[in-house]
Design an enzyme around this catalytic site. Structure first.
Site, short mmCIF file in Angstrom:
data_model
loop_
_atom_site.label_atom_id
_atom_site.label_comp_id
_atom_site.label_asym_id
_atom_site.label_seq_id
_atom_site.Cartn_x
_atom_site.Cartn_y
_atom_site.Cartn_z
N GLY A 149 32.42 46.75 42.80
CA GLY A 149 32.08 47.08 41.41
C GLY A 149 32.65 48.44 40.97
CD GLU A 181 34.08 43.81 39.88
OE1 GLU A 181 33.10 44.09 40.60
OE2 GLU A 181 34.17 42.75 39.24
CB ALA A 206 27.21 45.82 42.83
CD GLU A 232 33.80 42.63 45.18
OE1 GLU A 232 34.90 42.69 45.77
OE2 GLU A 232 33.55 43.32 44.18
#
Ligand code: CO8
Length: 257
Positions: free
Chosen positions: A110, A113, A65, A133
Site C-alpha cells: 500500500g 500504491e 497496509a 502482496e
C-alpha cells in the site's frame, strides 16, 4: 480534526505531510485514511496550499497496509477496507494541486500504491519499492494493479507483482516509477526546490496541466486533444494568466500571477 499520524507543515504555499507511525513502519491503518480524508477536505478549502509533498518519518515511507488490522477480516470487510483506501487515494490523485511523493525509505505494498497516486515521485537512494502482496496470499487493494501497469507498462508491472522483488531507487528510475533519485540528506531539499519551481509558474496553468493530462490519459487521443484545446483557450483573453505570462516574456520581466 486532531492529527495523530499525519504531521503537517505549510510554508511558501508548500504543504509537507509526514506520515508518522514509526512503530509500525508507517503502515496504513483506518486512522490514517480518516486523517488523510480530512486533510484532503481541508486542502480543497485552503487557497494558501499550492502544492503538497508526502513523505515518511524515519526509515520507512510506508511499509504497506496494516497487516495486523487486516488479518482477521472477512471477505466483505476486506473489500470495504480496499474501497476505503482506493477512495482516499483517488481523492488525493484528483486534488487540483500537484502532489509529490518524497520517498525516504520502504514503499511497500500500500505504500508503493500511495506513491503511485501522487503526481510524481522523488526518491532517496535509501528508498525501496515493492509489491509483496502475493507473498501474503493477497493482491494489491489500493488500485496498485491498475496504476503500476499504467506507469511502468504491463511487463514491469506483472514482473513486480508476481515476483514481489523489492527494487532500489535506481531500478525504479529505470522503469519510470520514480522521476529523480537523490542522496538521503538531499531528499526534502530537492522536493521543496521542485515544489517551489512549480509554484512559481502560472497557477491556473499548473492546475490545468494536471487536469488535462490525467483526464486525457483515460480518453482517446482525439478527445484528449479537444480537451487540451478547450483548456488552452481558457488561459487567453484580457486579465488572463496567459496574457500576463506572454506579456511578461515580451517585456523581459517576471510575470505577476
Ligand atoms: N503492517 C503492520 N505492521 C508492520 C508492517 C505492516 N505492513 N510493516 C512493518 N510492521 C511492523 C512490524 O510488525 C514490526 O512490529 P513489532 O516491532 O511490533 O514486531 C515493526 O513494524 C518493525 O518491522 P520489522 O521488525 O519487520 O522491521 P525490519 O526493519 O526488520 O523490516 C520491512 C522492515 C522490510 C518493511 C518489514 O517490516 C516488512 O516486510 N513489512 C511488511 C511489508 C509488506 O508486506 N507490506 C505489504 C502489506 S499488504 C498491503 O500493503 C496490501 C495493500 C492493499 C490492501 C488493501 C486493503 C484490503
Amino acid at each position: 480534526m486532531e492529527y495523530n499520524i499525519l504531521k503537517t507543515d505549510l510554508s511558501f504555499g508548500v504543504l509537507t505531510v509526514t506520515i508518522n507511525r514509526i512503530k509500525a513502519m508507517n503502515a496504513l491503518n483506518t486512522r490514517f485514511f480518516i486523517e488523510m480524508d480530512s486533510l484532503v477536505g481541508e486542502i480543497k478549502e485552503n487557497k494558501e496550499v499550492k502544492i503538497m509533498i508526502i513523505t515518511g518519518e524515519d526509515k520507512s515511507f510506508v511499509a504497506g497496509a496494516d497487516i495486523a488490522e487486516m488479518v482477521n477480516k472477512n471477505c466483505e470487510e476486506g473489500t470495504a477496507f480496499s474501497r476505503m483506501g482506493q477512495n482516499t487515494f483517488r481523492s488525493l490523485e484528483l486534488l487540483n494541486i500537484p502532489v509529490i511523493a518524497a520517498v525516504n525509505g520502504f514503499a511497500l505494498g500500500g505504500g508503493m500504491e500511495l506513491t503511485m497516486a501522487c503526481d510524481f515521485r522523488i526518491a532517496s537512494t535509501k528508498a525501496k519499492f515493492g509489491q509483496p502482496e502475493v507473498g501474503l496470499g493477497l493482491i494489491p487493494g489500493y488500485a496498485g494493479t491498475q496504476r503500476l501497469s499504467r506507469l511502468t507498462g504491463l511487463g514491469n508491472a506483472l514482473y513486480l507483482l508476481m515476483t514481489t522483488d523489492i527494487i532500489d531507487a535506481k531500478s525504479a528510475l529505470l522503469i519510470g516509477l520514480v522521476q529523480k533519485v537523490v542522496e538521503p540528506e538531499m531528499l526534502m531539499e530537492e522536493a521543496l526546490k521542485i515544489a517551489k519551481q512549480i509554484v512559481s509558474k502560472g497557477p491556473q496553468a499548473i492546475k490545468k496541466v494536471k487536469q488535462v493530462v490525467r483526464k486525457g490519459y483515460e480518453m482517446s487521443l482525439e478527445d484528449g486533444a479537444a480537451l487540451e484545446a478547450e483548456h488552452f483557450g481558457s488561459l487567453f483573453g484580457d486579465n488572463s494568466e496567459g496574457r500576463e505570462g506572454m506579456k511578461a516574456f515580451l517585456e523581459k520581466r517576471k510575470p505577476e500571477w
